[in-house]
Each structure stands twice: as C-alpha cells, then as structure tokens.
Design a protein around this motif. Structure first.
Motif, PDB file in Angstrom:
ATOM      1  N   THR A 165       1.777  14.634  -8.552  1.00  0.00           N
ATOM      2  CA  THR A 165       2.655  15.786  -8.426  1.00  0.00           C
ATOM      3  C   THR A 165       3.249  16.189  -9.771  1.00  0.00           C
ATOM      4  O   THR A 165       3.305  17.373 -10.095  1.00  0.00           O
ATOM      5  CB  THR A 165       3.796  15.483  -7.432  1.00  0.00           C
ATOM      6  N   ARG A 171       0.837  -1.208   0.000  1.00  0.00           N
ATOM      7  CA  ARG A 171       0.000   0.000   0.000  1.00  0.00           C
ATOM      8  C   ARG A 171       0.870   1.255   0.000  1.00  0.00           C
ATOM      9  O   ARG A 171       0.581   2.229  -0.689  1.00  0.00           O
ATOM     10  CB  ARG A 171      -0.917   0.002   1.222  1.00  0.00           C
ATOM     11  N   TYR A 172       1.939   1.249   0.771  1.00  0.00           N
ATOM     12  CA  TYR A 172       2.839   2.391   0.852  1.00  0.00           C
ATOM     13  C   TYR A 172       3.484   2.664  -0.511  1.00  0.00           C
ATOM     14  O   TYR A 172       3.545   3.803  -0.965  1.00  0.00           O
ATOM     15  CB  TYR A 172       3.911   2.136   1.914  1.00  0.00           C
ATOM     16  N   ALA A 173       3.959   1.609  -1.168  1.00  0.00           N
ATOM     17  CA  ALA A 173       4.600   1.772  -2.475  1.00  0.00           C
ATOM     18  C   ALA A 173       3.601   2.264  -3.519  1.00  0.00           C
ATOM     19  O   ALA A 173       3.913   3.142  -4.328  1.00  0.00           O
ATOM     20  CB  ALA A 173       5.226   0.452  -2.914  1.00  0.00           C
ATOM     21  N   THR A 174       2.385   1.712  -3.509  1.00  0.00           N
ATOM     22  CA  THR A 174       1.365   2.143  -4.462  1.00  0.00           C
ATOM     23  C   THR A 174       0.981   3.598  -4.209  1.00  0.00           C
ATOM     24  O   THR A 174       0.833   4.382  -5.149  1.00  0.00           O
ATOM     25  CB  THR A 174       0.118   1.242  -4.362  1.00  0.00           C
ATOM     26  N   GLY A 175       0.824   3.973  -2.945  1.00  0.00           N
ATOM     27  CA  GLY A 175       0.487   5.357  -2.606  1.00  0.00           C
ATOM     28  C   GLY A 175       1.575   6.331  -3.028  1.00  0.00           C
ATOM     29  O   GLY A 175       1.289   7.417  -3.541  1.00  0.00           O
ATOM     30  N   ALA A 176       2.819   5.945  -2.843  1.00  0.00           N
ATOM     31  CA  ALA A 176       3.932   6.809  -3.241  1.00  0.00           C
ATOM     32  C   ALA A 176       3.957   6.980  -4.752  1.00  0.00           C
ATOM     33  O   ALA A 176       4.195   8.079  -5.264  1.00  0.00           O
ATOM     34  CB  ALA A 176       5.249   6.221  -2.740  1.00  0.00           C
ATOM     35  N   THR A 177       3.694   5.908  -5.497  1.00  0.00           N
ATOM     36  CA  THR A 177       3.666   5.986  -6.957  1.00  0.00           C
ATOM     37  C   THR A 177       2.544   6.903  -7.427  1.00  0.00           C
ATOM     38  O   THR A 177       2.743   7.753  -8.304  1.00  0.00           O
ATOM     39  CB  THR A 177       3.486   4.576  -7.553  1.00  0.00           C
ATOM     40  N   GLU A 178       1.358   6.756  -6.843  1.00  0.00           N
ATOM     41  CA  GLU A 178       0.226   7.601  -7.242  1.00  0.00           C
ATOM     42  C   GLU A 178       0.475   9.059  -6.877  1.00  0.00           C
ATOM     43  O   GLU A 178       0.143   9.962  -7.645  1.00  0.00           O
ATOM     44  CB  GLU A 178      -1.055   7.084  -6.593  1.00  0.00           C
ATOM     45  N   GLU A 179       1.074   9.311  -5.727  1.00  0.00           N
ATOM     46  CA  GLU A 179       1.367  10.683  -5.320  1.00  0.00           C
ATOM     47  C   GLU A 179       2.381  11.321  -6.259  1.00  0.00           C
ATOM     48  O   GLU A 179       2.263  12.498  -6.620  1.00  0.00           O
ATOM     49  CB  GLU A 179       1.891  10.697  -3.887  1.00  0.00           C
ATOM     50  N   LEU A 180       3.363  10.551  -6.684  1.00  0.00           N
ATOM     51  CA  LEU A 180       4.352  11.057  -7.626  1.00  0.00           C
ATOM     52  C   LEU A 180       3.705  11.395  -8.961  1.00  0.00           C
ATOM     53  O   LEU A 180       3.999  12.430  -9.560  1.00  0.00           O
ATOM     54  CB  LEU A 180       5.467  10.023  -7.805  1.00  0.00           C
ATOM     55  N   LYS A 181       2.797  10.537  -9.436  1.00  0.00           N
ATOM     56  CA  LYS A 181       2.094  10.810 -10.696  1.00  0.00           C
ATOM     57  C   LYS A 181       1.233  12.059 -10.583  1.00  0.00           C
ATOM     58  O   LYS A 181       1.149  12.848 -11.520  1.00  0.00           O
ATOM     59  CB  LYS A 181       1.238   9.609 -11.093  1.00  0.00           C
TER      60      LYS A 181
END
Length: 115
Positions: free
Chosen positions: A53, A41-51
């Motif tokens: 941004t 979940r943490y990795a997926t959330g970080a990827t979505e947040e980067l997209k």
C-alpha cells in the motif's frame, strides 16, 4: 507476558496439564501450534499488505529518527524559542591589525627586549 511472572506461568501450565489430562494434551498442543502459525501468517500478511500500500519509498524511511522516545521536550522548546524568524546576517569579522615589515635592526614598538 500479560502481567504474569515465571512462577505464575509454571503454576498455570501445571494446572492446565491436570485439567486437560494426558489423553487430550496432544490434541490441545496441536491446536495451540495451529493458532500460533495462523497468528504469524496474519502478522506477515499485514506487513506485506502495508508495504504494498505504501510503496517502495517506505523502505527508505529511517524509523529511528521518528522514535518519540528520543525527544526531550525541554530541548524542543529551547530550540523553538532561540530560533530566529529570519536567517541572521553573517557576523562581521573583526579587523586585524596591518602587518608592517621592519627594517633590519629596527625594533617593534611593543618589543621590550633589548637586543
């Protein structure tokens, strides 16, 4: 895998089974499952947040072209040294000899065959 080969991993798993014991094994397996899900979940959330941004133009980037493993320093230096500061003028085409029509029965001056 953290510098551990297959045989060492099996030994660590067996050692953990003996230390934890069969009574507490399901509890620790459940904790491990929760830990793996949280990491995902943490990795997926970080990827979505980067997209979010970087915006939609990040999807158009060809990441393979930016991979540093594809560059050869010798090629980069060679291209930089051979590169001109100004674009070169197009090379002049060599003059072609003019074509002349021969009269019927006339031979070309370079023709060595007798007709």
């Amino acid at each position: 895998m953290l510098g551990i080969n297959g045989g060492e991993a099996i030994i660590l798993v067996l050692l953990a089974l003996f230390i934890i014991g069969p009574e507490r094994l399901p509890e620790y397996a459940e904790k491990l499952k929760d830990l793996v899900k949280a990491a995902k979940r943490y990795a997926t959330g970080a990827t979505e947040e980067l997209k979010e941004t970087l915006g939609p133009e990040i999807a158009d980037v060809d990441w393979r072209k930016l991979d540093p493993r594809q560059y050869d320093p010798r090629t980069i230096v060679r291209q930089a040294l051979l590169e001109d500061d100004e674009p070169a003028a197009p090379a002049a085409r060599p003059a072609r000899p003019a074509l002349t029509r021969l009269a019927p029965g006339e031979r070309a001056p370079f023709d060595t065959e007798a007709t």
